[in-house]
Design a protein around this motif. Structure first.
Motif, PDB file in Angstrom:
ATOM      1  N   SER A   1       0.845  -1.179   0.000  1.00  0.00           N
ATOM      2  CA  SER A   1       0.000   0.000   0.000  1.00  0.00           C
ATOM      3  C   SER A   1       0.884   1.234   0.000  1.00  0.00           C
ATOM      4  O   SER A   1       2.094   1.144   0.161  1.00  0.00           O
ATOM      5  N   GLY A   2       0.273   2.386  -0.181  1.00  0.00           N
ATOM      6  CA  GLY A   2       0.999   3.642  -0.130  1.00  0.00           C
ATOM      7  C   GLY A   2       1.275   4.266  -1.479  1.00  0.00           C
ATOM      8  O   GLY A   2       1.799   5.385  -1.545  1.00  0.00           O
TER       9      GLY A   2
ATOM     10  N   ALA B   1       2.697  -4.993   4.257  1.00  0.00           N
ATOM     11  CA  ALA B   1       2.195  -5.567   5.497  1.00  0.00           C
ATOM     12  C   ALA B   1       2.014  -7.067   5.344  1.00  0.00           C
ATOM     13  O   ALA B   1       1.389  -7.525   4.388  1.00  0.00           O
ATOM     14  N   ALA B   2       2.539  -7.816   6.294  1.00  0.00           N
ATOM     15  CA  ALA B   2       2.473  -9.267   6.246  1.00  0.00           C
ATOM     16  C   ALA B   2       1.445  -9.791   7.239  1.00  0.00           C
ATOM     17  O   ALA B   2       1.233  -9.217   8.308  1.00  0.00           O
TER      18      ALA B   2
ATOM     19  N   TYR C   1       4.721  -1.328  -7.860  1.00  0.00           N
ATOM     20  CA  TYR C   1       5.753  -1.768  -6.938  1.00  0.00           C
ATOM     21  C   TYR C   1       5.279  -2.986  -6.167  1.00  0.00           C
ATOM     22  O   TYR C   1       4.176  -2.998  -5.607  1.00  0.00           O
ATOM     23  N   TYR C   2       6.126  -4.005  -6.120  1.00  0.00           N
ATOM     24  CA  TYR C   2       5.806  -5.274  -5.495  1.00  0.00           C
ATOM     25  C   TYR C   2       6.774  -5.579  -4.366  1.00  0.00           C
ATOM     26  O   TYR C   2       7.965  -5.291  -4.459  1.00  0.00           O
TER      27      TYR C   2
ATOM     28  N   TRP D   1       4.992 -13.143  -2.859  1.00  0.00           N
ATOM     29  CA  TRP D   1       4.788 -11.858  -3.523  1.00  0.00           C
ATOM     30  C   TRP D   1       3.478 -11.231  -3.094  1.00  0.00           C
ATOM     31  O   TRP D   1       2.485 -11.926  -2.885  1.00  0.00           O
ATOM     32  N   GLY D   2       3.481  -9.911  -3.010  1.00  0.00           N
ATOM     33  CA  GLY D   2       2.254  -9.166  -2.809  1.00  0.00           C
ATOM     34  C   GLY D   2       1.604  -8.840  -4.137  1.00  0.00           C
ATOM     35  O   GLY D   2       2.098  -9.205  -5.211  1.00  0.00           O
ATOM     36  N   GLN D   3       0.483  -8.129  -4.070  1.00  0.00           N
ATOM     37  CA  GLN D   3      -0.280  -7.820  -5.275  1.00  0.00           C
ATOM     38  C   GLN D   3       0.208  -6.578  -6.002  1.00  0.00           C
ATOM     39  O   GLN D   3      -0.160  -6.346  -7.148  1.00  0.00           O
TER      40      GLN D   3
END
Length: 115
Positions: free
Chosen positions: A7-8, A23-24, A94-95, A105-107
């Protein structure tokens, strides 16, 4: 199971700043090395920054040196990428990547730098 949520991201003018968060949930990030990657339209995905599990080692892609700072908050189970002096060429999704034997991996979060 470890899950990552970036996020961000957002729209910022050249020279501006953004702070990305990864965030995990599901597991602690304490034992993972974390990498930030980005993929711009028409470009291949590239590594931007990495931080070791202990935060003792960090590295940056050449164009990010002096402008980006990677850090982590162990209590919040979150990793950050502070991006200053942003340029239009920083525009990308950005990942966040967490690596410890297996990669997660995040989205991704969209960063757009434009006047």
């Amino acid at each position: 199971q470890l899950q990552l949520v970036e996020s961000g991201g957002g729209l910022v003018q050249p020279g501006g700043s953004l702070r990305l968060s990864c965030a995990a949930s599901g597991a602690t990030l304490d034992y993972y090395a974390i990498g930030w990657f980005r993929q711009a339209p028409g470009k291949e995905r590239e590594g931007v920054s990495c931080i070791s599990s202990s935060s003792t080692n960090t590295n940056y892609e050449d164009s990010a040196k002096g402008r980006f700072t990677v850090s982590r908050d162990y209590a919040e189970n979150t990793v950050f990428l502070q991006m200053n002096s942003l340029k239009p060429e920083d525009t990308a999704v950005y990942y966040c990547n967490a690596r410890y034997v297996i990669n997660y991996w995040g989205q991704g979060t969209q960063v757009t730098v434009s006047s």
